[in-house]
Design a protein around this motif. Structure first.
Motif, PDB file in Angstrom:
ATOM      1  N   ILE A 194       9.263  -4.765  -0.283  1.00 23.62           N
ATOM      2  CA  ILE A 194       8.322  -5.543   0.452  1.00 23.62           C
ATOM      3  C   ILE A 194       7.712  -6.877  -0.024  1.00 23.62           C
ATOM      4  O   ILE A 194       6.965  -6.797  -0.685  1.00 23.62           O
ATOM      5  CB  ILE A 194       7.022  -4.939   0.585  1.00 23.62           C
ATOM      6  CG1 ILE A 194       8.101  -3.082   2.022  1.00 23.62           C
ATOM      7  CG2 ILE A 194       6.098  -5.245   2.074  1.00 23.62           C
ATOM      8  CD1 ILE A 194       7.372  -2.091   1.937  1.00 23.62           C
ATOM      9  N   PRO A 195       7.238  -8.290   1.077  1.00 27.31           N
ATOM     10  CA  PRO A 195       6.870  -8.896   0.410  1.00 27.31           C
ATOM     11  C   PRO A 195       5.687  -8.420   0.035  1.00 27.31           C
ATOM     12  O   PRO A 195       4.715  -8.365   0.589  1.00 27.31           O
ATOM     13  CB  PRO A 195       7.430 -10.329   1.360  1.00 27.31           C
ATOM     14  CG  PRO A 195       8.546  -9.740   2.147  1.00 27.31           C
ATOM     15  CD  PRO A 195       8.174  -7.841   1.978  1.00 27.31           C
ATOM     16  N   LYS A 196       5.130  -9.486  -0.719  1.00 28.91           N
ATOM     17  CA  LYS A 196       3.597  -9.394  -0.854  1.00 28.91           C
ATOM     18  C   LYS A 196       2.767  -9.551   0.616  1.00 28.91           C
ATOM     19  O   LYS A 196       1.421  -9.147   0.621  1.00 28.91           O
ATOM     20  CB  LYS A 196       3.458  -9.980  -2.260  1.00 28.91           C
ATOM     21  CG  LYS A 196       3.341  -9.622  -3.030  1.00 28.91           C
ATOM     22  CD  LYS A 196       2.740 -10.223  -4.813  1.00 28.91           C
ATOM     23  CE  LYS A 196       3.234  -9.113  -6.083  1.00 28.91           C
ATOM     24  NZ  LYS A 196       2.743 -10.124  -7.233  1.00 28.91           N
ATOM     25  N   ASN A 197       2.869 -10.450   1.147  1.00 26.94           N
ATOM     26  CA  ASN A 197       2.398 -11.473   2.132  1.00 26.94           C
ATOM     27  C   ASN A 197       2.251 -10.201   3.210  1.00 26.94           C
ATOM     28  O   ASN A 197       1.942 -10.258   4.444  1.00 26.94           O
ATOM     29  CB  ASN A 197       3.179 -12.098   2.418  1.00 26.94           C
ATOM     30  CG  ASN A 197       4.114 -12.868   3.094  1.00 26.94           C
ATOM     31  OD1 ASN A 197       5.103 -12.098   2.648  1.00 26.94           O
ATOM     32  ND2 ASN A 197       4.466 -14.435   3.537  1.00 26.94           N
ATOM     33  N   ARG A 198       3.037  -9.006   3.512  1.00 26.67           N
ATOM     34  CA  ARG A 198       3.355  -8.389   4.379  1.00 26.67           C
ATOM     35  C   ARG A 198       3.500  -6.587   4.045  1.00 26.67           C
ATOM     36  O   ARG A 198       3.620  -5.775   4.795  1.00 26.67           O
ATOM     37  CB  ARG A 198       5.093  -8.285   4.587  1.00 26.67           C
ATOM     38  CG  ARG A 198       5.518  -9.643   4.939  1.00 26.67           C
ATOM     39  CD  ARG A 198       6.598  -9.921   6.184  1.00 26.67           C
ATOM     40  NE  ARG A 198       6.942  -9.264   7.245  1.00 26.67           N
ATOM     41  CZ  ARG A 198       6.414  -9.396   8.332  1.00 26.67           C
ATOM     42  NH1 ARG A 198       5.996  -9.818   8.869  1.00 26.67           N
ATOM     43  NH2 ARG A 198       7.093  -8.015   9.122  1.00 26.67           N
ATOM     44  N   LEU A 199       2.235  -7.347   3.312  1.00 24.46           N
ATOM     45  CA  LEU A 199       1.042  -5.129   3.034  1.00 24.46           C
ATOM     46  C   LEU A 199      -0.134  -5.771   2.694  1.00 24.46           C
ATOM     47  O   LEU A 199      -0.378  -6.933   2.057  1.00 24.46           O
ATOM     48  CB  LEU A 199       2.349  -4.957   1.075  1.00 24.46           C
ATOM     49  CG  LEU A 199       1.359  -3.921   0.463  1.00 24.46           C
ATOM     50  CD1 LEU A 199       2.285  -2.486   1.087  1.00 24.46           C
ATOM     51  CD2 LEU A 199       2.016  -4.038  -0.759  1.00 24.46           C
ATOM     52  N   TYR A 200      -0.595  -4.865   3.238  1.00 22.42           N
ATOM     53  CA  TYR A 200      -2.301  -4.683   3.156  1.00 22.42           C
ATOM     54  C   TYR A 200      -2.056  -3.578   1.879  1.00 22.42           C
ATOM     55  O   TYR A 200      -1.483  -2.308   2.155  1.00 22.42           O
ATOM     56  CB  TYR A 200      -2.587  -4.078   4.468  1.00 22.42           C
ATOM     57  CG  TYR A 200      -2.886  -5.437   5.691  1.00 22.42           C
ATOM     58  CD1 TYR A 200      -3.890  -6.623   4.306  1.00 22.42           C
ATOM     59  CD2 TYR A 200      -2.967  -5.282   6.777  1.00 22.42           C
ATOM     60  CE1 TYR A 200      -3.648  -7.909   5.587  1.00 22.42           C
ATOM     61  CE2 TYR A 200      -2.714  -7.060   6.749  1.00 22.42           C
ATOM     62  CZ  TYR A 200      -3.406  -7.751   7.051  1.00 22.42           C
ATOM     63  OH  TYR A 200      -3.871  -8.548   7.122  1.00 22.42           O
ATOM     64  N   VAL A 201      -3.471  -3.645   1.659  1.00 24.12           N
ATOM     65  CA  VAL A 201      -4.207  -2.184   0.618  1.00 24.12           C
ATOM     66  C   VAL A 201      -5.092  -1.948   0.664  1.00 24.12           C
ATOM     67  O   VAL A 201      -6.077  -2.427   0.778  1.00 24.12           O
ATOM     68  CB  VAL A 201      -3.506  -2.593  -0.971  1.00 24.12           C
ATOM     69  CG1 VAL A 201      -3.981  -1.484  -1.776  1.00 24.12           C
ATOM     70  CG2 VAL A 201      -2.255  -2.673  -1.144  1.00 24.12           C
ATOM     71  N   PHE A 202      -5.172  -0.548   1.287  1.00 27.17           N
ATOM     72  CA  PHE A 202      -6.688  -0.313   1.741  1.00 27.17           C
ATOM     73  C   PHE A 202      -7.123   1.057   0.114  1.00 27.17           C
ATOM     74  O   PHE A 202      -6.763   1.458   0.407  1.00 27.17           O
ATOM     75  CB  PHE A 202      -6.799   0.698   3.149  1.00 27.17           C
ATOM     76  CG  PHE A 202      -6.219  -0.315   3.639  1.00 27.17           C
ATOM     77  CD1 PHE A 202      -7.209  -1.430   4.709  1.00 27.17           C
ATOM     78  CD2 PHE A 202      -5.301  -0.149   4.990  1.00 27.17           C
ATOM     79  CE1 PHE A 202      -7.410  -2.103   5.708  1.00 27.17           C
ATOM     80  CE2 PHE A 202      -4.501  -1.219   5.904  1.00 27.17           C
ATOM     81  CZ  PHE A 202      -5.196  -2.084   6.287  1.00 27.17           C
ATOM     82  N   PHE A 203      -8.535   0.905   0.136  1.00 28.48           N
ATOM     83  CA  PHE A 203      -9.178   1.675  -0.429  1.00 28.48           C
ATOM     84  C   PHE A 203     -10.206   2.272   0.025  1.00 28.48           C
ATOM     85  O   PHE A 203     -10.831   1.824   0.781  1.00 28.48           O
ATOM     86  CB  PHE A 203      -9.526   0.727  -1.611  1.00 28.48           C
ATOM     87  CG  PHE A 203      -8.966  -0.113  -2.619  1.00 28.48           C
ATOM     88  CD1 PHE A 203      -7.988   0.544  -3.333  1.00 28.48           C
ATOM     89  CD2 PHE A 203      -8.921  -1.493  -2.662  1.00 28.48           C
ATOM     90  CE1 PHE A 203      -7.000  -0.314  -4.454  1.00 28.48           C
ATOM     91  CE2 PHE A 203      -7.845  -2.505  -3.038  1.00 28.48           C
ATOM     92  CZ  PHE A 203      -6.786  -1.023  -4.405  1.00 28.48           C
ATOM     93  N   GLN A 204     -10.199   3.963  -0.421  1.00 32.89           N
ATOM     94  CA  GLN A 204     -10.969   4.326   0.086  1.00 32.89           C
ATOM     95  C   GLN A 204     -11.749   4.929  -1.071  1.00 32.89           C
ATOM     96  O   GLN A 204     -11.595   6.281  -2.287  1.00 32.89           O
ATOM     97  CB  GLN A 204     -10.789   5.682   0.580  1.00 32.89           C
ATOM     98  CG  GLN A 204     -11.720   6.360   1.902  1.00 32.89           C
ATOM     99  CD  GLN A 204     -10.923   7.458   3.000  1.00 32.89           C
ATOM    100  OE1 GLN A 204     -10.415   7.669   3.232  1.00 32.89           O
ATOM    101  NE2 GLN A 204     -11.749   8.961   2.708  1.00 32.89           N
ATOM    102  N   SER A 205     -13.598   5.046  -0.958  1.00 30.06           N
ATOM    103  CA  SER A 205     -14.048   5.820  -2.153  1.00 30.06           C
ATOM    104  C   SER A 205     -14.012   7.535  -1.329  1.00 30.06           C
ATOM    105  O   SER A 205     -15.202   7.048  -0.718  1.00 30.06           O
ATOM    106  CB  SER A 205     -14.824   4.653  -3.108  1.00 30.06           C
ATOM    107  OG  SER A 205     -15.278   5.763  -4.385  1.00 30.06           O
ATOM    108  N   ASN A 206     -14.002   8.327  -2.582  1.00 24.41           N
ATOM    109  CA  ASN A 206     -14.392   9.576  -2.171  1.00 24.41           C
ATOM    110  C   ASN A 206     -15.790  10.355  -2.772  1.00 24.41           C
ATOM    111  O   ASN A 206     -15.521   9.908  -3.922  1.00 24.41           O
ATOM    112  CB  ASN A 206     -13.517  10.658  -2.089  1.00 24.41           C
ATOM    113  CG  ASN A 206     -11.830  10.752  -0.984  1.00 24.41           C
ATOM    114  OD1 ASN A 206     -12.567   9.269   0.354  1.00 24.41           O
ATOM    115  ND2 ASN A 206     -11.062  11.000  -0.693  1.00 24.41           N
ATOM    116  N   THR A 207     -16.257  11.271  -2.324  1.00 22.56           N
ATOM    117  CA  THR A 207     -17.366  11.889  -3.128  1.00 22.56           C
ATOM    118  C   THR A 207     -17.004  13.245  -3.245  1.00 22.56           C
ATOM    119  O   THR A 207     -15.607  13.896  -2.785  1.00 22.56           O
ATOM    120  CB  THR A 207     -18.598  11.353  -2.296  1.00 22.56           C
ATOM    121  OG1 THR A 207     -18.649  12.895  -1.036  1.00 22.56           O
ATOM    122  CG2 THR A 207     -19.023  10.040  -1.959  1.00 22.56           C
ATOM    123  N   PRO A 208     -17.865  13.521  -4.388  1.00 22.95           N
ATOM    124  CA  PRO A 208     -16.785  15.042  -4.817  1.00 22.95           C
ATOM    125  C   PRO A 208     -17.619  16.012  -3.734  1.00 22.95           C
ATOM    126  O   PRO A 208     -16.762  17.115  -4.017  1.00 22.95           O
ATOM    127  CB  PRO A 208     -17.826  15.060  -6.535  1.00 22.95           C
ATOM    128  CG  PRO A 208     -17.993  13.550  -6.418  1.00 22.95           C
ATOM    129  CD  PRO A 208     -18.117  12.488  -5.749  1.00 22.95           C
TER     130      PRO A 208
END
Length: 127
Positions: free
Chosen positions: A90-104
């Motif tokens: 997958i080309p880098k310009n066709r890829l999104y990365v989403f981060f989600q921080s969870n709590t304990p």
């Protein structure tokens, strides 16, 4: 409980058999978390478009308790994007990365929460 999931329009035949084990190593290494608690998954063959095109594309979602933030995510996104691009194309310009921080206290395991397991019980059941 680090989790990396890839949603993509690539067919499952284009996902190498060792993609998940490699993604687990990348996730564990970049977050500094033991592989014992990491989860990786792929949802392939989805009907997806990115920028009005159905060329290969994807969305990566990463969740973790800790190890995420503005500075940390720079390292994580480079490692994850490189891995996905190199292994499935997958080309880098066709890829999104989403981060989600969870709590304990909002994340469960062993019929409890990580807050209970790690803080209150001091990790006895996590060993």
């Amino acid at each position: 409980m680090p989790r990396l999931s890839l949603d993509t329009n690539l067919p499952s035949s284009k996902i190498p058999d060792d993609f998940l084990s490699g993604a687990l190593k990348v996730l564990s290494n970049t977050l500094g978390k033991g592989p014992k608690f990491c989860i990786t998954l792929v949802n392939s063959g989805l009907k997806m478009t990115f920028g009005a095109s159905s060329e290969p594309c994807g969305i990566v979602q990463v969740t973790s308790i800790g190890s995420l933030g503005p500075e940390e995510n720079k390292k994580h996104i480079a490692a994850i994007t490189d891995y996905v691009h190199e292994t499935v194309g997958i080309p880098k310009n066709r890829l999104y990365v989403f981060f989600q921080s969870n709590t304990p206290e909002s994340t469960g395991y062993l019929g409890s929460t990580f807050h209970q397991l790690a803080i209150v019980e001091k990790g006895a059941r996590l060993a």
